[in-house]
Scaffold this motif. Structure first.
Motif, PDB file in Angstrom:
ATOM      1  N   GLY A 133       0.808  -1.216   0.000  1.00  0.00           N
ATOM      2  CA  GLY A 133       0.000   0.000   0.000  1.00  0.00           C
ATOM      3  C   GLY A 133       0.837   1.259   0.000  1.00  0.00           C
ATOM      4  O   GLY A 133       0.528   2.231  -0.698  1.00  0.00           O
ATOM      5  N   PHE A 136       2.293   1.927  -3.458  1.00  0.00           N
ATOM      6  CA  PHE A 136       1.280   2.508  -4.344  1.00  0.00           C
ATOM      7  C   PHE A 136       1.073   3.995  -4.040  1.00  0.00           C
ATOM      8  O   PHE A 136       0.899   4.801  -4.960  1.00  0.00           O
ATOM      9  N   ARG A 137       1.093   4.343  -2.776  1.00  0.00           N
ATOM     10  CA  ARG A 137       0.915   5.762  -2.422  1.00  0.00           C
ATOM     11  C   ARG A 137       2.078   6.590  -2.949  1.00  0.00           C
ATOM     12  O   ARG A 137       1.883   7.706  -3.469  1.00  0.00           O
ATOM     13  N   SER A 161      -3.832  -3.074   2.340  1.00  0.00           N
ATOM     14  CA  SER A 161      -3.106  -2.404   1.259  1.00  0.00           C
ATOM     15  C   SER A 161      -3.864  -1.186   0.764  1.00  0.00           C
ATOM     16  O   SER A 161      -3.289  -0.115   0.564  1.00  0.00           O
ATOM     17  N   SER A 165      -2.624   2.698   1.282  1.00  0.00           N
ATOM     18  CA  SER A 165      -2.409   3.477   0.051  1.00  0.00           C
ATOM     19  C   SER A 165      -3.288   4.715  -0.007  1.00  0.00           C
ATOM     20  O   SER A 165      -3.149   5.525  -0.940  1.00  0.00           O
ATOM     21  N   VAL A 169      -4.386   2.845  -4.679  1.00  0.00           N
ATOM     22  CA  VAL A 169      -4.330   1.595  -5.430  1.00  0.00           C
ATOM     23  C   VAL A 169      -5.526   1.483  -6.386  1.00  0.00           C
ATOM     24  O   VAL A 169      -5.485   0.729  -7.356  1.00  0.00           O
TER      25      VAL A 169
END
Length: 267
Positions: A133, A136-137, A161, A165, A169
């Motif tokens: 996560g 993705f952030r 996740s 994020s 995501v």
């Protein structure tokens, strides 16, 4: 949309929310069942904005008006229950007020996801959902165009996740890669320079690569502890390392992703 007030846990529509803290069970059952769980009104809103369809919502009474407005376009049940009952069902305190069981969108072909991309993140076998996560952030905030995950990487749509994020995501295009060497062949054919973030005597410093970065670059990030596999490193065009001080040789994979993405951002 129809409201269903629950006073016991026998309703068949609640099965999607049972035992959400059992990671081993959920990481298999959610993809197999074609669903994922979105937690909090912010994440649910982002999921719907991304075109994902809810199949039900689970809320505490005080969150019902907000969810009614959000879910107005959909013909789905909204399950409403007391906090203690919902905690017994899910395994945790629903302090963010709402959960949604969302239909999992089909994975897109790799070639389609990376079409037109200039910066791509490849996550190899990272098993911690928090790290996935966080990567993705970083990808969303620092300008990566897509994220590709290997077959054994943790599910980006697992609840933790998605939450870590901050819902990104659901915004950053992503899909799963095949195994090496096929994964490398796809990226190379699409014109990407593969940069493996790893410790190596032959590695170049991140600052050196950032002085004249490739036009199209895929940043390879490895699993916690062991880092990238030998297969991944062997298929890289460049091995790159982040210069460190005071005897520290590496960063957490999510932190490393943020540092590298900022240094290699498209300017």
């Amino acid at each position: 949309m129809h409201i269903v007030r629950i006073d016991d846990l026998e309703h068949p529509g609640l099965a999607d929310y049972s035992g959400l803290t059992d990671v081993a069970l959920r990481r298999l059952s959610e993809p197999a069942g074609g669903l994922y769980i979105a937690e909090s009104s912010k994440v649910i809103t982002r999921a719907i904005a991304a075109g994902h369809r809810p199949r039900s919502i689970l809320v505490q009474e005080q969150w019902l008006p907000e969810m009614e407005a959000l879910l107005a376009p959909f013909d789905v049940p909204i399950y409403v229950g007391a906090p203690g009952l919902l905690e017994k069902l899910t395994g945790f305190n629903l302090h963010r007020g709402a959960l949604a069981a969302m239909h999992r969108p089909p994975l897109r072909p790799v070639q389609e996801v990376i079409e037109g991309a200039r910066r791509v993140v490849v996550i190899e076998d990272v098993v911690d959902h928090t790290n996935v996560g966080a990567i993705f952030r970083a990808a969303a905030g620092l300008g990566a165009d897509a994220v590709l995950v290997t077959p054994r990487c943790a599910d980006p749509l697992y609840r933790r996740s998605v939450r870590v994020s901050m819902g990104t995501v659901l915004q950053v295009p992503w899909t799963r890669l095949p195994e090496w060497p096929e994964a490398a062949e796809i990226l190379t054919e699409a014109g990407f320079h593969l940069a493996a973030l790893a410790l190596s005597d032959t590695a170049v410093g991140l600052d050196v690569l950032a002085e004249n970065p490739p036009e199209k670059l895929a940043l390879l990030l490895g699993t916690e502890g062991d880092g990238l596999s030998r297969d991944a490193v062997s298929h890289a065009d460049t091995v790159v390392t982040i210069p460190m001080l005071h005897g520290v040789d590496s960063l957490n994979v999510a932190s490393a992703s943020a540092v590298a993405l900022w240094a290699l951002r498209v300017r």
